[in-house]
Design a protein around this motif. Structure first.
Motif, PDB file in Angstrom:
ATOM      1  N   VAL A   1     -33.683  17.092  20.596  1.00 49.46           N
ATOM      2  CA  VAL A   1     -34.754  17.970  20.136  1.00 49.46           C
ATOM      3  C   VAL A   1     -36.061  17.186  20.096  1.00 49.46           C
ATOM      4  N   VAL A   2     -37.089  17.779  20.671  1.00 52.48           N
ATOM      5  CA  VAL A   2     -38.442  17.223  20.610  1.00 52.48           C
ATOM      6  C   VAL A   2     -39.379  18.321  20.123  1.00 52.48           C
ATOM      7  N   TYR A   3     -40.616  17.964  19.838  1.00 51.36           N
ATOM      8  CA  TYR A   3     -41.574  18.947  19.314  1.00 51.36           C
ATOM      9  C   TYR A   3     -42.789  19.030  20.231  1.00 51.36           C
ATOM     10  N   THR A   4     -43.220  20.266  20.479  1.00 47.71           N
ATOM     11  CA  THR A   4     -44.368  20.466  21.355  1.00 47.71           C
ATOM     12  C   THR A   4     -45.627  19.891  20.703  1.00 47.71           C
ATOM     13  N   LYS A   5     -46.529  19.395  21.536  1.00 43.27           N
ATOM     14  CA  LYS A   5     -47.756  18.808  21.003  1.00 43.27           C
ATOM     15  C   LYS A   5     -48.697  19.862  20.447  1.00 43.27           C
ATOM     16  N   ALA A   6     -48.783  20.995  21.113  1.00 36.43           N
ATOM     17  CA  ALA A   6     -49.771  22.006  20.711  1.00 36.43           C
ATOM     18  C   ALA A   6     -49.424  22.679  19.395  1.00 36.43           C
TER      19      ALA A   6
ATOM     20  N   GLU B   1     -30.031  18.275  34.176  1.00 33.96           N
ATOM     21  CA  GLU B   1     -30.840  18.373  32.959  1.00 33.96           C
ATOM     22  C   GLU B   1     -31.235  19.825  32.714  1.00 33.96           C
ATOM     23  N   ILE B   2     -31.166  20.235  31.457  1.00 42.44           N
ATOM     24  CA  ILE B   2     -31.572  21.573  31.034  1.00 42.44           C
ATOM     25  C   ILE B   2     -32.760  21.444  30.087  1.00 42.44           C
ATOM     26  N   VAL B   3     -33.782  22.259  30.328  1.00 39.24           N
ATOM     27  CA  VAL B   3     -34.953  22.283  29.448  1.00 39.24           C
ATOM     28  C   VAL B   3     -34.948  23.615  28.708  1.00 39.24           C
ATOM     29  N   ILE B   4     -34.955  23.551  27.377  1.00 39.51           N
ATOM     30  CA  ILE B   4     -34.953  24.762  26.563  1.00 39.51           C
ATOM     31  C   ILE B   4     -36.247  24.795  25.761  1.00 39.51           C
ATOM     32  N   PHE B   5     -37.167  25.672  26.158  1.00 41.52           N
ATOM     33  CA  PHE B   5     -38.463  25.765  25.493  1.00 41.52           C
ATOM     34  C   PHE B   5     -38.339  26.451  24.129  1.00 41.52           C
ATOM     35  N   PRO B   6     -39.384  26.398  23.295  1.00 43.20           N
ATOM     36  CA  PRO B   6     -39.266  26.839  21.907  1.00 43.20           C
ATOM     37  C   PRO B   6     -38.696  28.240  21.692  1.00 43.20           C
ATOM     38  N   ASN B   7     -39.130  29.232  22.459  1.00 46.09           N
ATOM     39  CA  ASN B   7     -38.617  30.586  22.228  1.00 46.09           C
ATOM     40  C   ASN B   7     -37.114  30.667  22.471  1.00 46.09           C
ATOM     41  N   GLN B   8     -36.669  30.056  23.576  1.00 46.04           N
ATOM     42  CA  GLN B   8     -35.235  30.063  23.883  1.00 46.04           C
ATOM     43  C   GLN B   8     -34.469  29.180  22.892  1.00 46.04           C
ATOM     44  N   TYR B   9     -35.079  28.087  22.494  1.00 41.64           N
ATOM     45  CA  TYR B   9     -34.404  27.214  21.526  1.00 41.64           C
ATOM     46  C   TYR B   9     -34.159  27.957  20.219  1.00 41.64           C
ATOM     47  N   GLU B  10     -35.149  28.668  19.736  1.00 41.12           N
ATOM     48  CA  GLU B  10     -34.991  29.420  18.490  1.00 41.12           C
ATOM     49  C   GLU B  10     -33.907  30.478  18.625  1.00 41.12           C
ATOM     50  N   GLN B  11     -33.840  31.117  19.793  1.00 39.62           N
ATOM     51  CA  GLN B  11     -32.864  32.190  20.010  1.00 39.62           C
ATOM     52  C   GLN B  11     -31.441  31.666  20.168  1.00 39.62           C
ATOM     53  N   PHE B  12     -31.287  30.517  20.823  1.00 37.15           N
ATOM     54  CA  PHE B  12     -29.946  30.068  21.197  1.00 37.15           C
ATOM     55  C   PHE B  12     -29.519  28.755  20.545  1.00 37.15           C
ATOM     56  N   LYS B  13     -30.254  28.274  19.562  1.00 39.27           N
ATOM     57  CA  LYS B  13     -30.002  26.928  19.033  1.00 39.27           C
ATOM     58  C   LYS B  13     -28.600  26.755  18.468  1.00 39.27           C
ATOM     59  N   ASP B  14     -27.980  27.845  17.973  1.00 38.53           N
ATOM     60  CA  ASP B  14     -26.630  27.727  17.414  1.00 38.53           C
ATOM     61  C   ASP B  14     -25.582  27.407  18.486  1.00 38.53           C
ATOM     62  N   LEU B  15     -25.937  27.589  19.754  1.00 42.28           N
ATOM     63  CA  LEU B  15     -24.999  27.309  20.850  1.00 42.28           C
ATOM     64  C   LEU B  15     -25.207  25.929  21.458  1.00 42.28           C
ATOM     65  N   LEU B  16     -26.260  25.233  21.017  1.00 40.68           N
ATOM     66  CA  LEU B  16     -26.691  24.030  21.723  1.00 40.68           C
ATOM     67  C   LEU B  16     -26.184  22.756  21.064  1.00 40.68           C
ATOM     68  N   PHE B  17     -24.878  22.699  20.845  1.00 41.99           N
ATOM     69  CA  PHE B  17     -24.287  21.487  20.283  1.00 41.99           C
ATOM     70  C   PHE B  17     -23.416  20.808  21.336  1.00 41.99           C
ATOM     71  N   GLU B  18     -23.319  19.492  21.227  1.00 38.47           N
ATOM     72  CA  GLU B  18     -22.558  18.718  22.202  1.00 38.47           C
ATOM     73  C   GLU B  18     -21.102  19.164  22.228  1.00 38.47           C
ATOM     74  N   GLY B  19     -20.583  19.320  23.433  1.00 42.15           N
ATOM     75  CA  GLY B  19     -19.204  19.747  23.607  1.00 42.15           C
ATOM     76  C   GLY B  19     -19.044  21.236  23.794  1.00 42.15           C
ATOM     77  N   ASN B  20     -20.089  22.023  23.494  1.00 42.38           N
ATOM     78  CA  ASN B  20     -19.967  23.459  23.677  1.00 42.38           C
ATOM     79  C   ASN B  20     -20.019  23.804  25.164  1.00 42.38           C
TER      80      ASN B  20
END
Length: 207
Positions: free
Chosen positions: A68-73, A91-110
């Motif tokens: 997880v990183v944080y946008t500068k703006a 590599e997969i890039v998940i921008f803030p809107n998608q991250y907020e929507q899908f973050k519960d699925l974004l754990f290692e091993g899933n």
């Protein structure tokens, strides 16, 4: 066991965790990740790879890293992750809107499906995620092959694995019959291995 193999040796020695899901993944018309492997052309900066389609792709695999990183703006969280199947990784890039929507699925091993946009540059290839689904959210069919039917078979299945959203279809070899159980079960790796231990490695498949 497979995770321990990867941690110690850097590779999976006795099979990849995604192996049981190949036929299931093919139903979603996913592109295997080895198709995106390639080298950067020094003159053009383009990546030469086997995949020749347009930029919209559906891929699937297991998350092996996430950061997880944080946008500068706006200082909003987003994620860089690695998706791996049994042939490659990307590599997969998940921008803030998608991250907020899908973050519960974004754990290692899933294990997940991703619809997204392929992009390449002199730094390599990645996919910008638009939609993400866990394997658990997609119903599958678990086939169990038996030589002959007996009334204890359904309980052998349902009593030993977790409940889920997947149909169990028993194929009886001597009568050529297919029997769907009323109870649905999980298709996680543990459940699949339990069924293989009971009925045999080559007699259980997920589609």
């Amino acid at each position: 066991i497979l995770k321990d193999e990867k941690d110690v040796s850097g590779i999976y020695l006795s099979g990849h965790p995604i192996d049981d899901y190949e036929k299931f993944m093919s139903r979603m018309n996913v592109i295997s990740l080895d198709k995106f492997a390639g080298e950067v052309d020094e003159e053009t900066g383009d990546v030469e790879m086997a995949y020749e389609g347009d930029g919209r792709v559906t891929i699937a695999g297991m998350l092996t890293t996430n950061k997880v990183v944080y946008t500068k703006a706006a200082n909003k969280p987003m994620m860089f992750a690695t998706l791996e199947d049994n042939l490659g990784e990307i590599e997969i890039v998940i921008f803030p809107n998608q991250y907020e929507q899908f973050k519960d699925l974004l754990f290692e091993g899933n294990k997940i499906f991703i619809n997204g946009q392929l992009q390449s540059s002199e730094k390599g290839v990645n996919v910008i995620a638009n939609e993400i689904l866990s394997f658990d959210q997609v119903e599958g069919i678990i086939w169990v092959r038996v030589p002959t039917y007996n009334p204890n078979i359904p309980s052998q299945i349902t009593d030993n694995v977790d409940a889920g959203n997947n149909t169990v279809r028993i194929y009886v070899e001597d009568s050529k019959k297919r029997i769907d159980l009323d109870t649905k079960i999980s298709k996680d790796s543990k459940s699949m291995q339990v069924l293989k231990d009971i009925f045999g490695e080559n007699n259980v498949a997920l589609t």
